[in-house]
Each structure stands twice: as C-alpha cells, then as structure tokens.
Write a protein that holds these residues in place. Structure first.
Motif, short mmCIF file in Angstrom:
data_model
loop_
_atom_site.label_atom_id
_atom_site.label_comp_id
_atom_site.label_asym_id
_atom_site.label_seq_id
_atom_site.Cartn_x
_atom_site.Cartn_y
_atom_site.Cartn_z
N GLU A 96 -4.75 3.21 7.45
CA GLU A 96 -4.06 4.37 7.02
C GLU A 96 -2.39 4.50 7.43
OE1 GLU A 96 -4.89 6.64 6.03
OE2 GLU A 96 -7.32 6.04 5.54
N HIS A 97 -1.35 4.87 6.33
CA HIS A 97 -0.18 5.11 6.48
C HIS A 97 0.51 5.47 5.92
CE1 HIS A 97 -1.47 1.87 3.62
NE2 HIS A 97 -0.53 2.62 2.30
N GLU A 98 1.77 6.59 6.04
CA GLU A 98 2.29 7.81 5.16
C GLU A 98 2.94 6.76 3.95
OE1 GLU A 98 4.98 9.62 7.39
OE2 GLU A 98 3.93 10.20 9.24
N THR A 102 7.29 2.69 4.27
CA THR A 102 7.95 2.41 5.39
C THR A 102 6.40 1.78 5.74
OG1 THR A 102 6.57 4.57 5.31
CG2 THR A 102 8.59 4.55 4.89
N THR A 103 5.31 1.01 5.46
CA THR A 103 4.29 0.51 6.44
C THR A 103 4.88 -0.95 6.48
OG1 THR A 103 2.01 0.90 6.49
CG2 THR A 103 2.73 0.16 4.53
N SER A 104 4.30 -1.36 7.39
CA SER A 104 4.05 -3.18 7.70
C SER A 104 3.01 -3.60 7.71
CB SER A 104 5.04 -3.79 8.62
OG SER A 104 4.43 -2.83 9.92
N ILE A 106 -1.01 -2.93 5.40
CA ILE A 106 -2.01 -1.83 4.74
C ILE A 106 -3.61 -2.47 5.11
CG2 ILE A 106 -2.84 -1.32 2.28
CD1 ILE A 106 0.07 -1.94 1.97
N ASP A 175 -1.51 3.09 -3.94
CA ASP A 175 -0.25 1.97 -3.31
C ASP A 175 0.07 1.31 -4.14
OD1 ASP A 175 -0.92 3.20 -0.39
OD2 ASP A 175 -2.06 1.32 -0.19
#
Length: 335
Positions: A96-98, A102-104, A106, A175
């Motif tokens: 989970e990510h916003e 911005t995430t590194s 998935i 995404d």
C-alpha cells in the motif's frame, strides 16, 4: 535447531476431517501409515538446512528438494521425484502507498514450496504474506475436498496463489492509470524514473507469475499425471485464471512501454522549448554586449567617440534593438 521450531502446523486428515491432538511430523506420518488411510499435512516456515534435512528423512524427500526448500528464490516449477511431486510457487503482495509518484516499492514477493506424496503434504513458505493458514482453514471447512487426498491441498494452495495474483493486478491497474493521466495531461512534469519504477515492479511480477503456466499445464494435461481426475478439473480453472493474470501483466508492460516513450518525447519537447527560450535571451543579451565591447576598446580615433550625444544614441540603439528582438521572439512564441 530442532525441526519443530520451523513447524507452523502439523495435522492428520482422515476422510477429510482433522484428527484431534497434536503430533510431531514423524509421529503423524507413523500414525497415518499405521491406519493405512488419510494423510499428513505439515506446514513449515523458512526452515534451515538441519530442520529440512530432518523432515526429508522422515518423508523420504530427495536431497535436491531439501536444497531448493532451504535456499529460496526459485522460479515456479514442477518436478517429480519418484512418487513425490514438488511444486514451487512465487507469492506476490501489493504494498500500500499514497501515490505511485512517491513510493519506492509496489510489489513484494515470497515463495511457497509444496511436496506431495501418497500420504503426506509438506508446505514450506518463505515470506510473511502467503496466507496458507487461511487455505488450511477453508479446506477444513470442506471435508469433501480434503477427502480427495494430498492433491486437493496442492490445488487449494495453487488456487489461492493465483487468486492473489488477480487481486494484485487489480490493485496495480489504478497505478498504471494514474501514470497515464500524468503523462498525457498538458503542462505537467512527469519523472521518467517513476515509470521505470513501476515497469521494474511489473517485471518482478511477471517473473513470479508467467513461469507458472508450464507447471499448471503439466498438472492438467501431462501424460502419466498422478493427480486424480476429479482434482485435475479444478486445476484447469486455476490455469484459466493464470492466463487472465498473464494477459493483464502483458497489457501493463505494453502500456508502460508506451508511456515511457511518450514521457521521453514530452521531456525532449520541454528541453527544446527551454533551449529555445535560453537562446532567445542570449540573442537579446548579445546586442548590448557587442556594442559595449566595441566602444569599450581603447582607440582614440573612433566614429562618434567625442560626440556630445553619442552615449544617448548608443543607449537608444541598444534599447531599440533589444525591444525589437524581444517582441519578435514573443510573437514567435520563443518567450
């Protein structure tokens, strides 16, 4: 360390129902063989070499199986050692990510290895998101399926893993859509690195999913298949779901390749626009620089050098030329 340290659960199933009591893996297998019916299901979590060797001696597993079970990072595969089927499955989990920008990470992966014989199932998992306890619980609620023997456990685990693939691809789709919207929205800057990141995650997902097609084909259609006919029908459904997942992943990969090309083209256009703007300002700045350079030379005899209005004339010429250049560049949308 003793093998029991790696044991998550060990149970005996007869006629599809779990026998009461707690057993070690050796005692459970001895009880099944004394009864002449039922099977043992032993679940292990990240056993070391000593623990796996102890289990292998009890169940008669080949030493190559032990090596694969201890050292993870195997490709999905199906092997047969005499009467033992060895299936390797890669598990995937959506992180989970916003925001995808911005995430590194998935997708994270794990591994499940299943050993099935005529009267036993040994499941070995690496990672913490396999959900095998849920699979065991659901099977225990369906004695008719468990009564089909170890092959029913093999199918249930494979079905659970492939269903998780479907869930992960469903979560990844937004995404990909978010990146697509960013790339094709005018006047927005997109970091190409984020497309590379998502593409890398899709590659990792593809490596976990796609190689499973061959083992599923073997389990459903290979000659001399030891899987009972009733269970093979269920494996065909798993294979169909796997095909759906593989097609989704191929679509994601193709879409990201297109987005990458579009993003690079967008960056190139932006760089050309920036270079054109910089060149326009350089051209404007070159006029006063050139005139000032000429009249800055230390010569006594130069035209209009001692003229009373020479300074004001030079300034006027500079302003007129620079304003003319500015208006020209602005008209041509260079500025």
């Amino acid at each position: 360390m003793p093998a029991e340290r790696a044991v998550v659960d060990c149970a005996i199933y007869v006629d599809g129902r779990r026998l009461p009591g707690r057993y070690t893996h050796s005692a459970a297998l001895a009880e099944v063989r004394r009864r002449g019916e039922g099977f043992v299901w032993l679940g292990l979590h990240e056993p070391d070499e000593h623990q796996m060797t102890s289990v292998a001696r009890t169940f008669g597993l080949h030493e190559l199986m032990v090596e694969d079970a201890v050292h993870a990072h195997q490709r999905p595969k199906l092997e047969r050692y005499d009467d033992v089927i060895f299936l390797v499955l890669r598990t995937v989990n959506y992180v989970e990510h916003e925001s995808v920008t911005t995430t590194s990470e998935i997708v994270e992966t794990g591994e499940i290895m299943i050993f099935t014989g005529s009267d036993f199932v040994v499941s070995v998992r690496h990672g913490d998101h396999s959900g095998l306890s849920e699979v065991r619980h659901r099977l225990e609620q369906s004695p008719d399926r468990l009564a089909l023997g170890p092959a029913s456990v093999l199918h249930a685990v494979a079905d659970h893993v492939v269903d998780s693939y479907l869930a992960v691809t469903t979560l990844i789709e937004p995404d990909v859509d978010d990146l697509e919207e960013l790339v094709f929205t005018p006047s927005t800057r997109i970091a190409v690195e984020q497309i590379y990141l998502l593409k890398r995650e899709i590659v990792e997902l593809r490596r976990a999913v796609v190689p499973l097609a061959a083992p599923l084909h073997q389990l459903t259609r290979a000659p001399g298949n030891p899987i009972p006919k009733d269970v093979r029908r269920y494996f065909r459904d798993v294979a169909d779901h796997h095909t759906t997942v593989a097609e989704r992943i191929a679509t994601f990969d193709e879409t990201l390749s297109t987005l990458l090309d579009a993003a690079i083209a967008k960056v190139t256009v932006q760089q050309n626009t920036d270079m054109r703007r910089i060149s326009a300002w350089v051209a404007i700045a070159a006029v006063p620089t050139m005139i000032a350079g000429i009249y800055g030379m230390n010569f006594d005899e130069m035209p209009e050098l001692h003229w009373e209005y020479g300074y004001y004339s030079v300034i006027g010429v500079i302003v007129a030329i620079t304003v003319g250049l500015f208006l020209t560049f602005r008209h041509n949308k260079w500025l």
